[in-house]
Write an enzyme that holds these catalytic residues in place. Structure first.
Site, PDB file in Angstrom:
ATOM      1  N   GLY A   8       9.329 140.529  53.354  1.00 33.17           N
ATOM      2  CA  GLY A   8      10.369 140.459  54.381  1.00 33.17           C
ATOM      3  C   GLY A   8      11.208 141.723  54.416  1.00 33.17           C
ATOM      4  O   GLY A   8      12.424 141.663  54.534  1.00 33.17           O
ATOM      5  N   ARG A  11      13.827 144.034  57.792  1.00 32.32           N
ATOM      6  CA  ARG A  11      15.177 143.821  58.315  1.00 32.32           C
ATOM      7  C   ARG A  11      16.061 143.210  57.238  1.00 32.32           C
ATOM      8  O   ARG A  11      15.596 142.780  56.179  1.00 32.32           O
ATOM      9  CB  ARG A  11      15.140 142.892  59.529  1.00 32.32           C
ATOM     10  CG  ARG A  11      14.573 141.515  59.213  1.00 32.32           C
ATOM     11  CD  ARG A  11      14.571 140.597  60.409  1.00 32.32           C
ATOM     12  NE  ARG A  11      14.111 139.249  60.052  1.00 32.32           N
ATOM     13  CZ  ARG A  11      14.329 138.165  60.782  1.00 32.32           C
ATOM     14  NH1 ARG A  11      14.996 138.261  61.911  1.00 32.32           N
ATOM     15  NH2 ARG A  11      13.882 136.985  60.386  1.00 32.32           N
ATOM     16  N   VAL A  55       3.400 135.841  54.286  1.00 35.21           N
ATOM     17  CA  VAL A  55       3.353 135.391  52.886  1.00 35.21           C
ATOM     18  C   VAL A  55       2.873 133.953  52.753  1.00 35.21           C
ATOM     19  O   VAL A  55       2.480 133.537  51.659  1.00 35.21           O
ATOM     20  CB  VAL A  55       4.725 135.562  52.189  1.00 35.21           C
ATOM     21  CG1 VAL A  55       5.110 137.027  52.110  1.00 35.21           C
ATOM     22  CG2 VAL A  55       5.804 134.733  52.877  1.00 35.21           C
ATOM     23  N   ASN A  77      11.605 137.972  49.141  1.00 38.62           N
ATOM     24  CA  ASN A  77      12.742 137.880  50.049  1.00 38.62           C
ATOM     25  C   ASN A  77      12.396 137.193  51.368  1.00 38.62           C
ATOM     26  O   ASN A  77      13.279 136.635  52.014  1.00 38.62           O
ATOM     27  CB  ASN A  77      13.268 139.296  50.331  1.00 38.62           C
ATOM     28  CG  ASN A  77      14.243 139.321  51.489  1.00 38.62           C
ATOM     29  OD1 ASN A  77      15.363 138.857  51.398  1.00 38.62           O
ATOM     30  ND2 ASN A  77      13.795 139.870  52.624  1.00 38.62           N
ATOM     31  N   SER A 129      19.708 131.188  47.916  1.00 37.54           N
ATOM     32  CA  SER A 129      20.863 131.064  48.800  1.00 37.54           C
ATOM     33  C   SER A 129      21.857 130.129  48.144  1.00 37.54           C
ATOM     34  O   SER A 129      21.474 129.202  47.414  1.00 37.54           O
ATOM     35  CB  SER A 129      20.447 130.490  50.153  1.00 37.54           C
ATOM     36  OG  SER A 129      21.586 130.102  50.920  1.00 37.54           O
ATOM     37  N   TYR A 142      16.339 124.175  55.147  1.00 32.50           N
ATOM     38  CA  TYR A 142      16.548 125.484  54.537  1.00 32.50           C
ATOM     39  C   TYR A 142      17.159 125.331  53.147  1.00 32.50           C
ATOM     40  O   TYR A 142      16.722 125.970  52.185  1.00 32.50           O
ATOM     41  CB  TYR A 142      17.459 126.328  55.425  1.00 32.50           C
ATOM     42  CG  TYR A 142      17.754 127.705  54.883  1.00 32.50           C
ATOM     43  CD1 TYR A 142      16.799 128.714  54.940  1.00 32.50           C
ATOM     44  CD2 TYR A 142      18.984 128.002  54.300  1.00 32.50           C
ATOM     45  CE1 TYR A 142      17.063 129.979  54.442  1.00 32.50           C
ATOM     46  CE2 TYR A 142      19.260 129.260  53.800  1.00 32.50           C
ATOM     47  CZ  TYR A 142      18.296 130.251  53.878  1.00 32.50           C
ATOM     48  OH  TYR A 142      18.559 131.507  53.377  1.00 32.50           O
ATOM     49  N   THR A 145      14.532 124.205  50.703  1.00 31.01           N
ATOM     50  CA  THR A 145      13.603 125.258  50.282  1.00 31.01           C
ATOM     51  C   THR A 145      14.254 126.188  49.271  1.00 31.01           C
ATOM     52  O   THR A 145      13.615 126.608  48.303  1.00 31.01           O
ATOM     53  CB  THR A 145      13.095 126.089  51.475  1.00 31.01           C
ATOM     54  OG1 THR A 145      14.173 126.817  52.079  1.00 31.01           O
ATOM     55  CG2 THR A 145      12.415 125.212  52.505  1.00 31.01           C
TER      56      THR A 145
END
Length: 232
Positions: A8, A11, A55, A77, A129, A142, A145
């Site tokens: 990733g 960006r 990925v 990432n 996160s 999210y 995960t």
């Protein structure tokens, strides 16, 4: 020259990590999924190698690592997100988040490990996160995960430590990236006000934490918060 592979990397946090590791003297290869123009811009700016690779596709990941050889550092990432009530997330959307955010980490670790095990040295860094630690309303999938990434980080750190392979994660808070572009200015301001340091984080600040963990030879199994004090 040591090789760092960053997923990733076209960006946001990934692009900042590409730049940070290049500045530390690493040879860097980064994966991107769908924006060749952005990837080429990062490659030209940093001198890193851009490789198109989803990925979640195990065969594509294995082929990419076969081209690259042994990586000393792997930064997982790449991630996708979804905002909405859990009853509005389709099974396909749920599966896609887990395919990229969790199975993608597994695929890359599995492809990178043979060289690390042969050398009995290596560093795996996962980008989690703070929502994986405490959960976020309307980001259930999210959050789930990223909770899985945190658990996987700790498990792998125990499993791979006898082979002198360190595994750590960073746990970003609200960072100024495309992933948060769906939020309004007012919503971002409110999140900044909820952050004890009273601002939104920058991708470069997460990249600095990743570089630190790559160098921290007596640190493994840790989840390093980069959240401005949002979660303590």
């Amino acid at each position: 020259m040591k090789l760092a592979v960053i997923t990733g990397g076209s960006r946001g946090i990934g692009a900042a990590a590409v730049s940070a590791f290049r500045k530390q003297g690493y040879e860097v290869a980064f994966f991107y999924a769908s924006d060749p123009a952005a990837a080429q811009a990062v490659a030209q700016r940093t001198g890193a190698q851009a490789i198109r690779c989803d990925v979640s596709d195990a065969a594509a990941v294995e082929a990419a690592f076969a081209r690259l050889g042994t990586a000393q550092v792997l930064v997982n990432n790449a991630a996708v997100s979804h905002t909405g009530l859990i009853q509005d997330i389709s099974p396909a959307q749920w599966d896609r988040l887990f395919a990229v955010n969790v199975r993608g980490v597994y695929n890359c670790v599995r492809a990178a490990l043979p060289g690390m095990l042969e050398r009995q040295d290596g560093c795996i860094l996962n980008v989690a996160s703070m929502w994986g630690q405490v959960g976020a309303s309307c980001e259930a999938c999210y959050s789930a995960t990223k909770g899985a990434v945190i658990a996987l980080t700790k498990a792998l750190a125990k499993e791979l430590a006898p082979s002198h392979i360190r595994v750590n994660a960073v746990s970003p808070g609200v960072i100024d990236t495309d992933m948060n572009s769906h939020l309004s200015v007012q919503e971002m301001d409110e999140l900044a006000q909820q952050t004890p340091l009273e601002r939104i984080g920058r991708p470069e600040e997460v990249a600095q934490a990743l570089v630190y963990l790559a160098d921290a030879q007596f640190v493994t199994g840790q989840i390093l918060p980069v959240n401005g004090g949002f979660v303590i």
